[in-house]
Design an enzyme around this catalytic site. Structure first.
Site, short mmCIF file in Angstrom:
data_model
loop_
_atom_site.label_atom_id
_atom_site.label_comp_id
_atom_site.label_asym_id
_atom_site.label_seq_id
_atom_site.Cartn_x
_atom_site.Cartn_y
_atom_site.Cartn_z
CE1 TYR A 102 -27.80 53.26 3.77
CE2 TYR A 102 -26.54 55.34 4.79
CZ TYR A 102 -27.27 53.99 4.84
OH TYR A 102 -27.85 52.68 5.82
CD GLU A 126 -11.02 52.39 28.96
OE1 GLU A 126 -11.47 51.70 28.45
OE2 GLU A 126 -11.10 52.76 30.06
CG ASP A 132 -11.80 50.68 33.00
OD1 ASP A 132 -12.11 51.65 33.68
OD2 ASP A 132 -12.70 49.63 32.10
#
Length: 390
Positions: free
Chosen positions: A132, A218, A271
């Site tokens: 910014y 995860e 997973d």
């Protein structure tokens, strides 16, 4: 499980003893950051600027040489550290007289000038603050993020030492208390809400914990479910952390910080798919893009707790809960199997080859197809009790 409490984590306790025997006295990453003084940082930046001024005085177009952070050819594998940038790395030339790179040249100089002022004044700014500061020049936050890492790599200085902080996306909960750099005491024990991972991991001190292990989760959804079920308090003192998918640098730094302080087993719950495996590998071995900071970002002792491809067969997870492989999954898995660090992980190789043969994947949530509370009441307690990790 109360009657089995004394025996529940015998496997984890044995593992912790083994880990402690293997721990080297001292931490390379903690020492490295402290050794770079403000004067040295300023001198390295001044060296780059002097090179630019010299080129201009000789009527030559200034050129910046950035190490290539995206090439596997620039990375070596060290089993004690993970993926580490080679000393003989290729570089990318960012020329000031080339239309395709002149904007990046200007962006690098602008950010270096901001860093110089921050170090001089011993103040800090976030990468968002820098963006910014001149949105028109940078164009996007991602550009700033990448260039800050390029500068860190070019100067061979950890990003935290450049006084540039990143907003953390990770969460942490469990048996852990510590002090932030400003003296704020952080208590992660609350069962109802997690604590955001600090933006200044280097400033954390006075870590206190009686946790038996750390569990990297995860996904945020799984993390929240374990949090809602008060998993850490019900099972055993432990620490849970999530990077909400692919981890940011602060989440990785936090895992390493805890490992350096406590030397307790660290497990990964991801997973059973190539994406989850790669996320686990980032915590354990690091990434190509951040290989220049491997010593402070990797924890080679991370173990794969689940969800294992072999678990899907062993537990007879219903077929409707399994997901067929896509071409992208096959490509990612083939790529993972070729990674240099897998040669020393035969158990991981077997699990991944089983996934390759079955051509199916599964999310952690698939265990709910067996029973709604199967993950928290049966799967994790039994895994941790009987040493079901690889």
């Amino acid at each position: 499980m109360g009657t089995h409490g004394a025996h529940l984590f015998s496997e984890i306790d044995k593992l912790r003893v083994q880990l402690l025997r293997n721990v080297q006295v001292g931490s390379d990453c903690e020492g490295a950051e402290g050794e770079i003084s403000h004067r040295e940082i300023l001198t390295r930046i001044e060296g780059v600027i002097l090179g630019i001024v010299t080129s201009l005085s000789e009527d030559e177009a200034p050129v910046l040489a950035l190490p290539n952070r995206s090439s596997w050819a620039n990375v070596n594998f060290d089993s004690a550290i993970g993926l580490q940038m080679s000393s003989r790395r290729s570089v990318t030339a960012v020329r000031s007289d080339c239309p395709s790179s002149v904007t990046k040249f200007a962006q690098i100089l602008k950010i270096m000038s901001v860093i110089y002022r921050l170090v001089q004044s011993d103040s800090y700014a976030t990468k968002r603050d820098i963006y910014y500061n001149n949105t028109q020049l940078f164009g996007s936050q991602a550009t700033v993020d990448s260039i800050v890492d390029d500068i860190s790599c070019m100067l061979k200085i950890p990003r935290r030492s450049l006084h540039v902080l990143a907003t953390s996306k990770g969460l942490i909960s469990g048996d852990l208390c510590y002090l932030e750099e400003d003296g704020t005491r952080i208590d992660c024990h609350s069962s109802s809400a997690a604590v955001s991972v600090s933006s200044n991991i280097g400033g954390i001190r006075n870590i206190v914990s009686s946790a038996k292990f750390v569990m990297i989760v995860e996904k945020d959804a799984t993390f929240q479910r374990l949090l809602d079920g008060d998993f850490c308090a019900k099972l055993s003192p432990c620490i849970m952390i999530t990077g909400k998918g692919v981890p940011d640098v602060n989440s990785r730094l936090m895992v390493r910080k805890i490992w350096d302080a406590l030397h307790i087993p660290i497990f990964a719950l991801v997973d059973a798919d190539p994406h989850g495996i790669e996320i686990m590998c980032i915590y354990k071995y690091g990434s190509v893009a951040m290989s220049f900071e491997a010593q402070s970002l990797t924890v080679p002792s991370v173990m794969w707790l689940g969800l294992l491809p072999s678990d899907l067969q062993r537990l007879r997870v219903p077929e409707e809960a399994l997901i067929p492989f896509t071409k992208r999954d096959e490509s990612k898995l083939n790529s993972l199997l070729k990674r240099p660090y897998l040669t020393g992980q035969p158990d991981w190789q077997r699990e991944m080859e089983l996934m390759q043969q079955s051509k199916v994947k599964a999310e952690i949530q698939s265990l709910a197809a067996i029973a709604p509370d199967f993950l928290t009441s049966i799967y994790l307690p039994n895994k941790l009790r009987y040493g079901g990790w690889v």
